[in-house]
Motif scaffolding. Structure first.
Motif, short mmCIF file in Angstrom:
data_model
loop_
_atom_site.label_atom_id
_atom_site.label_comp_id
_atom_site.label_asym_id
_atom_site.label_seq_id
_atom_site.Cartn_x
_atom_site.Cartn_y
_atom_site.Cartn_z
N HIS A 53 0.69 -1.11 0.11
CA HIS A 53 -0.16 0.12 0.06
C HIS A 53 0.88 1.33 -0.22
CE1 HIS A 53 -3.09 -2.81 1.81
NE2 HIS A 53 -3.50 -2.63 0.70
N GLU A 56 1.83 3.63 3.02
CA GLU A 56 2.27 2.94 4.29
C GLU A 56 3.73 3.38 4.11
OE1 GLU A 56 -1.69 0.38 4.57
OE2 GLU A 56 0.20 -0.69 4.46
N ARG A 96 -2.66 4.73 -1.16
CA ARG A 96 -2.84 3.33 -0.98
C ARG A 96 -2.78 2.54 -2.10
NH1 ARG A 96 -4.81 0.19 3.20
NH2 ARG A 96 -6.22 -1.60 2.47
N HIS A 148 3.22 -3.60 6.67
CA HIS A 148 2.28 -2.86 6.48
C HIS A 148 2.15 -1.69 7.88
CE1 HIS A 148 -0.22 -4.41 2.99
NE2 HIS A 148 0.74 -5.43 3.42
N THR A 149 1.21 -0.62 7.46
CA THR A 149 0.77 0.33 8.64
C THR A 149 -0.81 0.44 8.57
OG1 THR A 149 0.99 2.34 7.40
CG2 THR A 149 2.83 1.80 8.86
ZN LIG Z 1 -1.43 -2.16 4.11
#
Ligand SMILES: [Zn+2]
Length: 332
Positions: A53, A56, A96, A148-149
């Protein structure tokens, strides 16, 4: 090679797409995909992915710093390593994704989408990971950490989401997740279109999606929150000593999924609901026409609530605590 992040964000292929240091050889496989391999035999293969994404950024910064240290010889690599920045075009755009969420497209689901850059990228990433793992010797241990975040804040700032598998989880992998500071582990109970599910299901890797804090733009991340994670990554790359486990992660499993089928879908949660917020039995969570989603268990916790997904996709997961297998700290 110039700093890894600079190269990725430039969108250019490095002038020299391969090279070596005293301890390792590296090769730029494709955009944002770097293969690093020690010159001696090792037992462990690791796929370290980030930026699936594009908004992130914290994990991208962490991974880029590690790559630079490996290439400068400041860290001695002791695993075969494939570093992946998942969606460089989205990273450059600070979004994203551009058209479709890549992390719903794996395990061939990209074929169901119209031809677009992200569908092609999912296919390319599948091939890169397959080629990397298949090139290893028999018995090599395969790990995939997809960093990820989360979109929103969370009661657990660091947690892992483990794909559905019928294989037992390797003990050293679970120990690593605890040492990396994961406060919670969420176990899926069904297949999904995620990168981690692909590598686990198709290539028998021990895979986990790591959620590290909240999505923020480049330069605004407080990387000190991820110190344990970074230390654990260094220990994994160099096969050094892991940070001490201070707290065994809580375990959750997915009880139900909220799926947005159409424009009529309504999620009954405020926009600032934190991940792992608990709801009591009977709470109306979401509705869509005649269909209503209620909390069925005594207590369920929400994860990744997002009413703005494309029709047919997950608008949230409901979890229950599952601490039946929780080992004591001493047994981790
Ligand atoms: Zn993510």
């Amino acid at each position: 090679m110039q700093p890894f992040l600079t190269t990725v964000l430039s969108g250019q292929t490095p002038l020299h797409p391969c090279g070596e240091t005293t301890g390792l050889q590296w090769q730029w496989r494709d955009e944002g995909i770097l293969h690093l391999e020690p010159k001696h035999r090792v037992q462990q293969a690791l796929v370290l992915s980030c930026g699936i994404h594009g908004n992130e950024t914290a994990p991208v910064e962490i991974v880029a710093q590690l790559v630079d240290k490996l290439l400068q010889g400041a860290l001695a690599l002791e695993v075969r390593l494939l570093v992946i920045t998942g969606n460089p075009a989205a990273l450059r755009a600070g979004k994203r994704y551009k058209e479709y969420d890549i992390n719903r497209m794996f395990s061939g689901r990209w074929q169901r989408f119209q031809d677009c850059a992200e569908a092609r990228r999912a296919w390319q990433l599948e091939q890169a990971v397959e080629r990397f793992f298949m090139a290893g010797e028999a018995g090599e241990s395969r790990w995939h950490l997809d960093l990820h975040t989360a979109i929103r804040g969370s009661w657990h700032p660091r947690f892992g989401v483990l794909p559905f598998t019928t294989r037992p989880w390797p003990e050293d992998f679970m120990h690593w997740l605890a040492a990396a500071g994961m406060e919670a582990l969420v176990f899926h109970r069904a297949p999904a279109g995620t990168f981690a599910h692909f590598s686990s299901d198709k290539l028998a890797a021990a895979s986990c999606t790591l959620e590290l804090g909240k999505a923020l733009p480049f330069g605004e991340n407080d990387l000190s929150q991820f110190q344990a994670t970074e230390q654990a990554l260094v220990a994994l790359l160099t096969q050094g000593t892991l940070p001490e486990v201070t707290q065994a992660p809580l375990r959750y499993r997915v009880a139900q999924q909220l799926t947005r089928e159409s424009e009529r879908f309504v999620l009954h949660m405020s926009a600032d609901t934190l991940n792992f917020t608990a709801f009591p039995q009977g709470t109306l969570l979401a509705e869509e026409g005649d269909k209503q989603y209620f909390v069925r268990q005594a207590r369920e916790y929400v994860l990744f609530p997002n009413p703005n997904v494309a029709p047919g996709l997950r608008a949230g997961l409901m979890l229950v605590e599952d601490n039946s297998h929780n080992s004591s700290l001493g047994m981790l």
